[in-house]
Design an enzyme around this catalytic site. Structure first.
Site, mmCIF file in Angstrom:
data_model
loop_
_atom_site.group_PDB
_atom_site.id
_atom_site.type_symbol
_atom_site.label_atom_id
_atom_site.label_comp_id
_atom_site.label_asym_id
_atom_site.label_seq_id
_atom_site.Cartn_x
_atom_site.Cartn_y
_atom_site.Cartn_z
ATOM 1 N N ASP A 281 0.828 -1.211 0.000
ATOM 2 C CA ASP A 281 0.000 0.000 0.000
ATOM 3 C C ASP A 281 0.863 1.262 0.000
ATOM 4 O O ASP A 281 2.076 1.211 0.260
ATOM 5 C CB ASP A 281 -0.920 -0.024 1.232
ATOM 6 N N ASP B 85 -10.915 1.652 -3.346
ATOM 7 C CA ASP B 85 -11.461 1.324 -2.028
ATOM 8 C C ASP B 85 -12.977 1.311 -2.051
ATOM 9 O O ASP B 85 -13.607 0.889 -1.092
ATOM 10 C CB ASP B 85 -10.994 2.358 -0.992
HETATM 11 C C1 GLA Z 1 -5.884 1.586 2.079
HETATM 12 C C2 GLA Z 1 -6.299 0.449 1.169
HETATM 13 C C3 GLA Z 1 -7.342 -0.397 1.848
HETATM 14 C C4 GLA Z 1 -6.790 -0.924 3.155
HETATM 15 C C5 GLA Z 1 -6.355 0.245 4.020
HETATM 16 C C6 GLA Z 1 -5.665 -0.238 5.272
HETATM 17 O O1 GLA Z 1 -6.922 2.501 2.229
HETATM 18 O O2 GLA Z 1 -6.751 0.935 -0.050
HETATM 19 O O3 GLA Z 1 -7.710 -1.472 1.014
HETATM 20 O O4 GLA Z 1 -5.714 -1.788 2.905
HETATM 21 O O5 GLA Z 1 -5.453 1.094 3.334
HETATM 22 O O6 GLA Z 1 -5.272 0.792 6.080
#
Ligand code: GLA
Length: 723
Positions: free
Chosen positions: A456, A521
């Site tokens: 990430d 997301d």
């Molecule tokens: C980001 C990602 C999510 C999740 C969060 C965790 O927002 O896009 O899918 O992994 O971080 O903190």
């Protein structure tokens, strides 16, 4: 001193051919090569015949010699448009023009390098261009400083591409967190069109690429051009009108002031531009980009394995990691058919919320007293792969790492440390920082059966200063790629997902080192339809992370039936992102049905061409198969209630005119009747019988496939098999 810049040497034409496209460059030994053509395939041996200047008279009131578009337009020597290069040495050597070039063919008719020389500014540029059988044009530029003082680089285009005068519009992607790939259509005019990102990542806001269309182009037909900068950092692209009505399209890295100072003798290479054109509309162009990405993906052993069904713990549990719960979740996941269990954020030291822990990459002893091994083994014992979330480039001020090394974060003296999501960005170009991250990640990968990393990157880069006070955006990207590659080299079977607050780092550059992207997301199936369809313009379905989430969706509060969530996620790389322990029996049965259906069709979808189309009245569809192939999967989605009494058909022009096809409706087990049809007719009843319905290919091409009346937010899936 000379008073003319007209080339004295005769024109030579450098011609590259793809399957359906050609490039022509006009080369004179004593000036920079000129762009003559990027367009539909020319006949073998066809060239312009005569030099450009011999066929265009000079207009009034201009320089006494013509300055056409070169492959690398300069500055200050008669070219008044956008330059491919802006640089200087302490305010000198600001005028740049490549006065001579050598041609090095690498593959005749397919790939060449142009070695351009500016003997006055003491610069050399090497442009590589290749055009392959899939009509994919790849261009990259390397600039070398041959002077004896440093060259300050302001702009270096990775490619300058010519667009013909008939182009009329540009389709690009804007967006934000939870809404990636937001289509933006702009008319081209004499005003320069420009998109830039200074966020230090590919970004949600400005995707580094676009599609340029000609009037009348549709999904299925017409001339369209596409280009993409394969890069995960700052970027810039512009399309500028030229005085013959044509346009130049430049793409490259956006550089911060002072970011690149080329020492004497030093060179810099740009990211690559991947471009293509198609005379078969947006779908034809998508096929070219998909074919190219499929060749580049770094699959272990050179081959993609069937894309395993994920369960991602994020929206099910967030930071609430309790070992018994996680084990029970893994049991429930295995029972519904999940094949890869991904432990998302929340597992490492002090990570009970998003305000602490990033940087301390070892299991939180309160949550995992014996480390991650018991959970990882539990997952593997249930026949699933184990995946783990990291955000390597980041650090929370509240972490052991930051307390020990506060100087490791990107920062600038005299400027505030700007946090985002309570975190700072590490300067991973420092060897000791990337070594620390490598050691921590490698220790876990070596000790545990971890076969997957979700990587990430949850913030923009601001105050991105290096230890010496210089800008750090450019080096950060290369260091991230290098760290990924180092881990892949050490663990060749590892797969990596690129995530950045959802889809903030999705590009052909990061996909040299990763195998899947987290598209957004936003798992709301209603929002996902347009995000995914625009994503598919450049990226193939097998890298598109597509999860079945909860209802109501956490990002929007809207609810969709499991049937719709399943139909929308089916064509990507499927996952489940909800707590499967708490489903009612009916929803669980349907989820199992979608997972089983995905397993049945994934090999087909992930190796096929994808055609997108619209049937009006809020119905969109996609078709997966090969041109001339035996099997096609048709998926249509009704995104909103119908405003028509009768539904239009879906015309499928990619089918074979002379063939006949047997059609059967495809439904997952447990699909409620209401989700399929709303009112029946004999055709739709027959589609559900084992014999199905036989139809004529040309009728399906021209007349179209009848579509059912259906409720809003429903899917309709049909298998077409050539008889
Ligand atoms: C980001 C990602 C999510 C999740 C969060 C965790 O927002 O896009 O899918 O992994 O971080 O903190």
């Amino acid at each position: 001193m000379t008073y003319t810049a007209l080339p004295a040497s005769p024109a030579e034409f450098l011609v590259l051919h793809g399957r359906d496209s050609s490039l022509v460059i006009e080369h004179h030994a004593d000036e920079g090569p000129l762009w003559r053509y990027w367009g539909p395939r020319l006949a073998d041996g066809a060239t312009p015949g005569l030099a450009l200047r011999d066929s265009r008279p000079l207009p009034s009131f201009m320089l006494d010699h013509d300055q056409p578009l070169t492959v690398m337009p300069g500055f200050g020597v008669g070219w008044f448009g956008q330059s491919a290069l802006l640089a200087h040495r302490g305010g000198r050597d600001f005028s740049l023009a490549f006065q001579r070039a050598e041609v090095q063919w690498q593959t005749p008719g397919r790939a060449l390098a142009l070695l351009l020389h500016d003997d006055t500014a003491r610069l050399q540029a090497r442009l590589t261009l290749s055009l392959d059988a899939h009509d994919v044009l790849r261009v990259q530029t390397t600039l070398t400083n041959l002077g004896d003082t440093a060259l300050e680089l302001q702009w270096l285009a990775a490619a300058t591409l010519p667009l013909p005068a008939e182009v009329s519009a540009v389709r690009s992607f804007a967006g934000q967190h939870n809404h990636e790939f937001l289509l933006q259509v702009d008319a081209l005019s004499r005003s320069t069109w420009r998109r830039e990102s200074r966020r230090g990542r590919t970004s949600h806001d400005n995707w580094p690429g676009a599609v340029v269309t000609t009037p009348g182009a549709t999904e299925h037909q017409g001339l369209v051009f596409g280009a993409h900068l394969a890069w995960s950092g700052n970027h810039q692209q512009s399309i500028e009108w030229l005085h013959d009505g044509s346009y130049q399209w430049q793409l490259g890295e956006w550089l911060a002031p002072g970011e690149v100072l080329l020492a004497p003798g030093a060179a810099i290479s740009t990211p690559e531009v991947v471009a293509s054109l198609s005379t078969a509309g947006l779908n034809g162009l998508a096929a070219n980009f998909h074919a190219e990405l499929r060749r580049r993906l770094p699959w272990a052993g050179g081959r993609m394995t069937p894309r395993p069904v994920h369960l991602n713990t994020w929206e099910g549990l967030y930071f609430d990691h309790q070992l018994p719960d996680l084990m029970a979740l893994a049991d429930a996941a295995a029972e519904v058919g999940v094949e890869r269990f991904v432990l998302d954020d929340g597992w490492f030291l002090g990570r009970h919320h998003d305000r602490a822990g990033l940087g301390d990459w070892w299991a939180d002893p309160g949550k995992y007293p014996d480390g991650l091994a018991p959970l990882a083994r539990h997952v593997v014992a249930r026949g699933m792969q184990f995946g783990l979330w990291f955000e390597p480039e980041m650090v929370n001020p509240d972490s052991e790492l930051h307390r020990a090394h506060p100087d490791w974060a990107l920062q600038l003296d005299g400027r505030p440390m700007l946090t985002a999501r309570h975190q700072l960005v590490l300067d991973i170009s420092r060897p000791e920082v990337s070594q620390y991250l490598f050691d921590k990640m490698d220790a876990l990968l070596s000790a545990l059966p971890i076969s997957y990393i979700k990587w990430d990157h949850n913030r923009d880069l601001a105050a991105a200063g290096l230890a010496d006070g210089r800008p750090g955006w450019h080096v950060q990207v290369g260091a991230a790629y290098a760290l990924m590659q180092r881990l892949l080299d050490r663990h060749p079977a590892l797969e990596i997902e690129s995530c950045s607050g959802g889809g903030g780092r999705i590009d052909f550059g990061v996909l040299r080192h990763t195998h899947r992207v987290w598209t957004s997301d936003c798992i709301d199936a209603g929002s996902r339809v347009s995000i995914q369809r625009h994503f598919l313009q450049f990226f193939p379905p097998e890298v598109m992370g597509a999860h079945i989430g909860t209802a109501p969706a956490h990002s929007t509060g809207r609810s969709q039936a499991m049937a719709y969530r399943g139909a929308v996620a089916l064509s990507g790389h499927l996952g489940v992102e909800l707590d499967v322990r708490h489903l009612d029996a009916d929803t669980r049965r349907q989820l199992c049905g979608w997972i089983a259906l995905y397993k049945q069709w994934r090999d087909h979808i992930h190796a096929s061409r994808t055609w997108l189309g619209e049937a009006g009245d809020h119905v969109v569809w996609q078709l997966h198969g090969q041109p001339g192939g035996d099997d096609f999967l048709f998926i249509s989605l009704r995104t909103a209630p119908s405003g028509h009494r009768y539904q239009r058909t879906a015309r499928l022009p990619m089918l074979e005119a002379g063939a006949r096809y047997r059609l059967r409706v495809v439904t997952p087990d447990g699909l409620p009747e209401s989700q399929l049809y709303c009112g029946s007719a004999p055709f739709f009843d027959a589609l559900r019988t084992p014999e199905g319905v036989e139809m004529d290919g040309d009728w399906l091409r021209q007349g179209g496939l009848p579509l059912p009346r259906s409720l809003a937010e429903t899917g309709f899936i049909v298998h077409l098999h050539k008889c």
